[in-house]
Scaffold this motif. Structure first.
Motif, PDB file in Angstrom:
ATOM      1  N   GLN A  27     -12.952   0.429  37.860  1.00 10.65           N
ATOM      2  CA  GLN A  27     -14.356   0.087  37.693  1.00 10.65           C
ATOM      3  C   GLN A  27     -15.132   1.244  37.054  1.00 10.65           C
ATOM      4  O   GLN A  27     -14.977   2.405  37.423  1.00 10.65           O
ATOM      5  CB  GLN A  27     -15.013  -0.254  39.029  1.00 10.65           C
ATOM      6  CG  GLN A  27     -16.460  -0.746  38.858  1.00 10.65           C
ATOM      7  CD  GLN A  27     -17.167  -0.987  40.180  1.00 10.65           C
ATOM      8  OE1 GLN A  27     -17.453  -0.054  40.900  1.00 10.65           O
ATOM      9  NE2 GLN A  27     -17.421  -2.248  40.492  1.00 10.65           N
ATOM     10  N   ASN A  49     -19.667  -2.652  35.681  1.00 13.06           N
ATOM     11  CA  ASN A  49     -20.836  -3.047  36.458  1.00 13.06           C
ATOM     12  C   ASN A  49     -22.010  -2.224  35.951  1.00 13.06           C
ATOM     13  O   ASN A  49     -21.835  -1.085  35.499  1.00 13.06           O
ATOM     14  CB  ASN A  49     -20.621  -2.808  37.953  1.00 13.06           C
ATOM     15  CG  ASN A  49     -21.566  -3.642  38.798  1.00 13.06           C
ATOM     16  OD1 ASN A  49     -22.432  -4.339  38.274  1.00 13.06           O
ATOM     17  ND2 ASN A  49     -21.414  -3.555  40.112  1.00 13.06           N
ATOM     18  N   LYS A  66     -25.502   2.201  46.108  1.00 11.87           N
ATOM     19  CA  LYS A  66     -25.262   0.811  46.516  1.00 11.87           C
ATOM     20  C   LYS A  66     -24.145   0.163  45.697  1.00 11.87           C
ATOM     21  O   LYS A  66     -23.444  -0.730  46.183  1.00 11.87           O
ATOM     22  CB  LYS A  66     -26.547  -0.005  46.372  1.00 11.87           C
ATOM     23  CG  LYS A  66     -27.640   0.387  47.343  1.00 11.87           C
ATOM     24  CD  LYS A  66     -28.907  -0.414  47.079  1.00 11.87           C
ATOM     25  CE  LYS A  66     -30.027   0.019  48.014  1.00 11.87           C
ATOM     26  NZ  LYS A  66     -31.292  -0.714  47.741  1.00 11.87           N
ATOM     27  N   SER A  69     -18.084   1.682  44.800  1.00  5.88           N
ATOM     28  CA  SER A  69     -17.071   1.131  45.700  1.00  5.88           C
ATOM     29  C   SER A  69     -15.796   1.970  45.575  1.00  5.88           C
ATOM     30  O   SER A  69     -15.734   2.929  44.807  1.00  5.88           O
ATOM     31  CB  SER A  69     -16.768  -0.329  45.334  1.00  5.88           C
ATOM     32  OG  SER A  69     -16.083  -0.382  44.092  1.00  5.88           O
ATOM     33  N   LYS A  70     -14.775   1.589  46.305  1.00 11.30           N
ATOM     34  CA  LYS A  70     -13.504   2.311  46.242  1.00 11.30           C
ATOM     35  C   LYS A  70     -12.862   2.191  44.865  1.00 11.30           C
ATOM     36  O   LYS A  70     -12.044   3.029  44.481  1.00 11.30           O
ATOM     37  CB  LYS A  70     -12.553   1.775  47.312  1.00 11.30           C
ATOM     38  CG  LYS A  70     -12.987   2.086  48.741  1.00 11.30           C
ATOM     39  CD  LYS A  70     -11.982   1.553  49.746  1.00 11.30           C
ATOM     40  CE  LYS A  70     -12.414   1.882  51.175  1.00 11.30           C
ATOM     41  NZ  LYS A  70     -11.438   1.369  52.180  1.00 11.30           N
ATOM     42  N   LYS A  71     -13.230   1.153  44.124  1.00 12.77           N
ATOM     43  CA  LYS A  71     -12.649   0.939  42.800  1.00 12.77           C
ATOM     44  C   LYS A  71     -13.385   1.709  41.700  1.00 12.77           C
ATOM     45  O   LYS A  71     -12.908   1.780  40.574  1.00 12.77           O
ATOM     46  CB  LYS A  71     -12.665  -0.559  42.467  1.00 12.77           C
ATOM     47  CG  LYS A  71     -11.765  -1.395  43.360  1.00 12.77           C
ATOM     48  CD  LYS A  71     -11.783  -2.842  42.916  1.00 12.77           C
ATOM     49  CE  LYS A  71     -10.850  -3.697  43.788  1.00 12.77           C
ATOM     50  NZ  LYS A  71     -10.850  -5.106  43.354  1.00 12.77           N
ATOM     51  N   THR A  72     -14.539   2.288  42.031  1.00 13.39           N
ATOM     52  CA  THR A  72     -15.331   2.999  41.023  1.00 13.39           C
ATOM     53  C   THR A  72     -14.682   4.336  40.679  1.00 13.39           C
ATOM     54  O   THR A  72     -14.529   5.199  41.539  1.00 13.39           O
ATOM     55  CB  THR A  72     -16.769   3.247  41.521  1.00 13.39           C
ATOM     56  OG1 THR A  72     -17.357   2.010  41.950  1.00 13.39           O
ATOM     57  CG2 THR A  72     -17.612   3.848  40.400  1.00 13.39           C
ATOM     58  N   GLN A  97     -18.849  12.180  45.237  1.00 12.50           N
ATOM     59  CA  GLN A  97     -18.203  10.934  45.672  1.00 12.50           C
ATOM     60  C   GLN A  97     -16.782  10.824  45.106  1.00 12.50           C
ATOM     61  O   GLN A  97     -16.147   9.775  45.203  1.00 12.50           O
ATOM     62  CB  GLN A  97     -19.015   9.711  45.206  1.00 12.50           C
ATOM     63  CG  GLN A  97     -20.514   9.821  45.352  1.00 12.50           C
ATOM     64  CD  GLN A  97     -20.959  10.158  46.757  1.00 12.50           C
ATOM     65  OE1 GLN A  97     -20.494   9.538  47.707  1.00 12.50           O
ATOM     66  NE2 GLN A  97     -21.859  11.127  46.888  1.00 12.50           N
TER      67      GLN A  97
END
Length: 301
Positions: A27, A49, A66, A69-72, A97
């Motif tokens: 992602q 996204n 927000k 995610s873990k896929k980012t 992150q």
């Protein structure tokens, strides 16, 4: 044989992303106000996204938080136009992150060894936008310029001829010599449907003429000279924030030869679905008046 100069910003960005080790379907978060050409290209290989970019030309950290995610695996931040915004805090947040950051600075082209964000995982710059040239984009990954293999475009007669003519046009511009009006005529409304394509070009590397010209531009103090000369030509007493970067080419153009209006100049890149055109066009006057630019971007006709 390799070169650091790419034919387009899209190729430079793709090579930088590959250099960061991203895999298919990872992602990527990118701005909602972004070049539709690179959007289409990235969407073929990654899970995209979008985050919102506000009138200060930045996203909010709370919005990014927000969406992460873990896929980012990567977030693309854009140094819009020649506005001297500071993305350092956002870069720090993202990297904490364990997510990589790519800075899209395609509206700028730096002098040798100059980088806006040395802590970013990747940066991309372009001279194509700065001087309306045919080729010439560079990318840094982990602090080093990345290379690409020379392609047939290197010796392509058509590409080299176009590059030579565009370079000549820029030189004539700077010398304030007569140029042909139609070269600057833009009919945005009639052409916008044909501007963007989901296909990547085959000419990954820049052509020979562009490689030589870009090397000269970066190595010597030509960027500083162009910036100073452009300010003098426009006779506007505004201070450049940094002489080490070329910015979007409007500041180089003699306004007597321009066939475009202010609204049209601020419509690059095309917002997705044309939802942001009015907002950003109105915002252009606000940005111009705050006097926090690398150099003059907006035309005063």
């Amino acid at each position: 044989m390799n070169t650091i100069y790419f034919s387009s910003g899209s190729w430079a960005i793709l090579k930088a992303i590959n250099g960061l080790g991203l895999k298919k379907d990872d992602q990527i978060l990118k701005p909602d106000y972004y070049c539709e050409d690179i959007n289409n290209t990235l969407a073929k290989n990654f899970n995209l996204n979008s985050y919102t970019v506000y009138k200060n030309l930045k996203p909010k950290i709370s919005d990014l938080n927000k969406l992460i995610s873990k896929k980012t695996k990567l977030i693309i931040l854009v140094q819009y136009f020649n506005e001297k915004i500071d993305l350092s805090n956002i870069i720090n947040f993202i990297q904490k992150q364990n997510i990589k950051v790519l800075i899209d600075s395609i509206h700028l082209f730096p002098a040798l060894n100059n980088r806006l964000y040395s802590k970013a995982d990747a940066e991309v710059y372009s001279i194509k936008k700065s001087l309306y040239l045919n080729n010439g984009c560079i990318a840094y990954v982990n602090g080093s310029l990345i290379e690409t293999k020379i392609t047939l475009n290197f010796l392509n007669l058509g590409s080299n001829t176009i590059s030579f003519l565009k370079i000549l046009r820029s030189i004539l511009n700077l010398m304030n010599l007569p140029i042909i009006d139609f070269q600057y005529k833009i009919n945005f409304e009639s052409n916008k449907k044909n501007i963007f394509s989901s296909k990547m070009p085959n000419n990954v590397s820049a052509d020979l003429i562009s490689i030589i010209f870009c090397s000269i531009i970066r190595r010597f103090k030509i960027i500083q000279y162009i910036n100073l000369l452009s300010l003098k030509k426009l006779k506007i007493p505004r201070k450049l924030k940094d002489l080490n970067y070329l910015t979007f080419g409007e500041l180089l153009i003699n306004h007597k030869h321009i066939r475009i209006n202010k609204n049209q100049t601020f419509k690059w890149p095309e917002p997705i679905g044309e939802l942001r055109i009015d907002e950003w066009t109105k915002n252009s006057e606000e940005l111009y008046s705050n006097n926090n630019l690398f150099s003059l971007y907006f035309i005063r006709i």
